[in-house]
Motif scaffolding. Structure first.
Motif, short mmCIF file in Angstrom:
data_model
loop_
_atom_site.label_atom_id
_atom_site.label_comp_id
_atom_site.label_asym_id
_atom_site.label_seq_id
_atom_site.Cartn_x
_atom_site.Cartn_y
_atom_site.Cartn_z
N LEU A 47 2.60 2.00 10.02
CA LEU A 47 3.33 1.34 8.94
C LEU A 47 4.59 2.08 8.51
O LEU A 47 5.32 1.59 7.65
N VAL A 48 4.84 3.25 9.08
CA VAL A 48 6.02 4.03 8.71
C VAL A 48 7.21 3.48 9.48
O VAL A 48 7.19 3.39 10.70
N ARG A 49 8.23 3.07 8.74
CA ARG A 49 9.44 2.50 9.35
C ARG A 49 10.53 3.53 9.42
O ARG A 49 10.58 4.47 8.64
N GLU A 50 11.44 3.30 10.36
CA GLU A 50 12.63 4.13 10.42
C GLU A 50 13.43 3.90 9.14
O GLU A 50 13.56 2.77 8.68
N ARG B 75 0.83 -1.19 0.00
CA ARG B 75 0.00 0.00 0.00
C ARG B 75 0.87 1.24 0.00
O ARG B 75 2.02 1.21 0.44
N GLY B 76 0.27 2.32 -0.45
CA GLY B 76 0.97 3.58 -0.41
C GLY B 76 0.01 4.73 -0.60
O GLY B 76 -1.12 4.55 -1.06
N ALA B 77 0.46 5.91 -0.21
CA ALA B 77 -0.35 7.12 -0.39
C ALA B 77 0.56 8.33 -0.35
O ALA B 77 1.64 8.31 0.25
N HIS C 166 5.34 -0.59 3.05
CA HIS C 166 4.26 0.27 2.59
C HIS C 166 4.78 1.70 2.65
O HIS C 166 5.56 2.06 3.53
N VAL C 167 4.36 2.53 1.71
CA VAL C 167 4.97 3.85 1.53
C VAL C 167 3.91 4.95 1.68
O VAL C 167 2.95 5.00 0.91
N TYR C 168 4.13 5.80 2.67
CA TYR C 168 3.25 6.95 2.90
C TYR C 168 4.11 8.20 2.88
O TYR C 168 5.04 8.32 3.68
N LEU C 169 3.83 9.09 1.94
CA LEU C 169 4.66 10.27 1.72
C LEU C 169 3.91 11.55 2.08
O LEU C 169 2.69 11.63 1.96
N ARG C 170 4.68 12.53 2.45
CA ARG C 170 4.20 13.86 2.80
C ARG C 170 3.12 13.77 3.88
O ARG C 170 3.26 13.01 4.81
N ARG D 230 15.81 8.06 1.69
CA ARG D 230 14.69 8.98 1.81
C ARG D 230 13.64 8.40 2.72
O ARG D 230 13.27 7.26 2.61
N GLY D 231 13.16 9.20 3.61
CA GLY D 231 12.12 8.76 4.53
C GLY D 231 10.79 9.36 4.15
O GLY D 231 10.65 9.97 3.09
N PRO D 232 9.79 9.23 5.01
CA PRO D 232 8.48 9.81 4.75
C PRO D 232 8.60 11.31 4.50
O PRO D 232 9.33 12.01 5.17
N GLY D 233 7.88 11.77 3.51
CA GLY D 233 7.90 13.19 3.20
C GLY D 233 9.10 13.62 2.39
O GLY D 233 9.29 14.79 2.13
N GLY D 234 9.94 12.66 1.99
CA GLY D 234 11.08 12.98 1.15
C GLY D 234 12.32 13.39 1.91
O GLY D 234 13.33 13.74 1.33
#
Length: 136
Positions: free
Chosen positions: A118-121, A7-9, A105-109, A127-131
């Motif tokens: 679901l956000v991993r270190e 999943r991602g968003a 799973h990838v959740y950005l911004r 690149r982490g969440p939000g770039g």
């Protein structure tokens, strides 16, 4: 190899075809990178967008990054009152040797708020969440 779902968003700044295109490209590429996927590993992708987004097709962005033979579908997310606005979501079916717990799973911004569980270190230099880039 097993079939898994990832999943991602991503939350976009505004309903603009170029913004939807660019942010969807970033999301798809990040799913590929974080899960060490080859393009042939992707079986299908189902995209949704919140009802306030209607100016572009997320699948067009996925085709632009090379997923020309992957079946894709775009739909409108249900309009739940007070839910997060301006979100492009994806559900991709992939072939991988990773066990389910290792699929990233990838959740950005702003979309990081949708599933903080679901956000991993991120590893240093990735690149982490939000770039953002992890530094330590």
């Amino acid at each position: 190899m097993a079939v898994r779902a990832v999943r991602g968003a991503v939350q976009v700044d505004r309903d603009d075809p170029d913004v939807i295109f660019d942010e969807t490209c970033s999301l798809v590429l990040e799913v590929i990178r974080r899960n060490d996927l080859a393009l042939d590993d992707i079986i299908s992708i189902f995209f949704t967008m919140t009802p306030d987004l209607a100016s572009g097709f997320p699948a067009a962005a996925a085709r632009a990054v090379g997923l020309t033979d992957v079946p894709m579908l775009c739909a409108t997310e249900i309009g739940v009152p007070n839910s997060m606005e301006r979100v492009v979501r994806l559900l991709a079916h992939i072939q991988t040797d990773r066990p389910p717990a290792m699929v990233e799973h990838v959740y950005l911004r702003g979309a990081v708020k949708l599933r903080p569980d679901l956000v991993r270190e991120r590893r240093p230099g990735t690149r982490g969440p939000g770039g953002s880039t992890a530094t330590g």
